[in-house]
Design a protein around this motif. Structure first.
Motif, PDB file in Angstrom:
ATOM      1  N   GLY A 113       4.244   5.470-143.446  1.00  0.00           N
ATOM      2  CA  GLY A 113       3.610   4.164-143.306  1.00  0.00           C
ATOM      3  C   GLY A 113       2.186   4.202-143.796  1.00  0.00           C
ATOM      4  N   LYS A 114       1.452   3.172-143.453  1.00  0.00           N
ATOM      5  CA  LYS A 114       0.051   3.043-143.847  1.00  0.00           C
ATOM      6  C   LYS A 114      -0.809   3.259-142.607  1.00  0.00           C
ATOM      7  CE  LYS A 114      -1.678  -1.015-144.367  1.00  0.00           C
ATOM      8  NZ  LYS A 114      -1.985  -2.390-144.761  1.00  0.00           N
ATOM      9  N   CYS A 115      -1.918   3.967-142.777  1.00  0.00           N
ATOM     10  CA  CYS A 115      -2.825   4.243-141.667  1.00  0.00           C
ATOM     11  C   CYS A 115      -4.166   3.578-141.950  1.00  0.00           C
ATOM     12  CB  CYS A 115      -3.004   5.751-141.497  1.00  0.00           C
ATOM     13  SG  CYS A 115      -4.111   6.195-140.166  1.00  0.00           S
ATOM     14  N   SER A 116      -4.625   2.765-140.988  1.00  0.00           N
ATOM     15  CA  SER A 116      -5.935   2.127-141.090  1.00  0.00           C
ATOM     16  C   SER A 116      -6.734   2.515-139.863  1.00  0.00           C
ATOM     17  CB  SER A 116      -5.805   0.603-141.136  1.00  0.00           C
ATOM     18  OG  SER A 116      -5.040   0.200-142.242  1.00  0.00           O
ATOM     19  N   MET A 117      -7.872   3.183-140.104  1.00  0.00           N
ATOM     20  CA  MET A 117      -8.740   3.556-138.996  1.00  0.00           C
ATOM     21  C   MET A 117      -9.862   2.539-138.932  1.00  0.00           C
ATOM     22  SD  MET A 117      -8.677   7.688-139.301  1.00  0.00           S
ATOM     23  CE  MET A 117      -9.632   7.909-137.821  1.00  0.00           C
ATOM     24  N   VAL A 118      -9.928   1.838-137.794  1.00  0.00           N
ATOM     25  CA  VAL A 118     -10.920   0.791-137.605  1.00  0.00           C
ATOM     26  C   VAL A 118     -11.827   1.159-136.447  1.00  0.00           C
ATOM     27  CG1 VAL A 118      -9.472  -1.020-138.575  1.00  0.00           C
ATOM     28  CG2 VAL A 118      -9.333  -0.522-136.139  1.00  0.00           C
ATOM     29  N   ARG A 119     -13.056   0.757-136.550  1.00  0.00           N
ATOM     30  CA  ARG A 119     -14.035   1.029-135.506  1.00  0.00           C
ATOM     31  C   ARG A 119     -13.716   0.222-134.268  1.00  0.00           C
ATOM     32  NH1 ARG A 119     -18.149   3.822-135.734  1.00  0.00           N
ATOM     33  NH2 ARG A 119     -20.257   3.659-136.260  1.00  0.00           N
ATOM     34  N   GLU A 120     -13.906   0.846-133.113  1.00  0.00           N
ATOM     35  CA  GLU A 120     -13.714   0.136-131.853  1.00  0.00           C
ATOM     36  C   GLU A 120     -14.748  -0.973-131.750  1.00  0.00           C
ATOM     37  OE1 GLU A 120     -13.323   2.643-128.330  1.00  0.00           O
ATOM     38  OE2 GLU A 120     -13.193   4.339-129.713  1.00  0.00           O
TER      39      GLU A 120
END
Length: 125
Positions: A113-120
């Protein structure tokens, strides 16, 4: 070796969970909860939580998941959106997209899949 600071919340034993879905349970529908949940059985549908979710090693989950933290030891087919952490152990597999502030994939885990790391939200820059 390095340590992941948010994993301590997910290293709870079965007796530490208020709710445990046993391995012989098959559930289809929408699950919503506010206290940590451990899934050992089969779930199909959607999961919406304001707490932690542990998917045990024999569990099979086919659902989109929203939670604070998710520890995957079993199988997930669906998208995972977490506010803090997604941790996939060496026995875990995720077939879907992951969106989270922090993502850990142990060697041996399977991720498609696709991984998106977003800031809390509200996190310091």
């Amino acid at each position: 070796m390095f340590e992941v600071k948010d994993i301590a919340h997910l290293e709870m034993e079965e007796e530490d969970f208020d709710t445990v879905m046993a391995g012989d349970i098959t559930f289809s529908g929408h699950i919503r909860f506010v206290k940590p949940l451990m899934i050992k059985g089969t779930v199909t549908g959607s999961i919406d939580a304001t707490s932690d979710l542990l998917i045990d090693s024999d569990a099979k989950v086919t659902a989109d998941i929203v939670a604070d933290r998710v520890l995957v030891k079993g199988s997930v087919k669906g998208n995972i959106k977490c506010r803090h952490l997604v941790y996939v152990t060496s026995t875990g597999s995720v077939n879907g997209d992951i969106t989270s502030a922090q993502v850990v994939l142990e060697p041996g885990s399977v991720f498609t899949g696709k991984c998106s790391m977003v800031r809390e939200e509200g996190a310091d820059k």
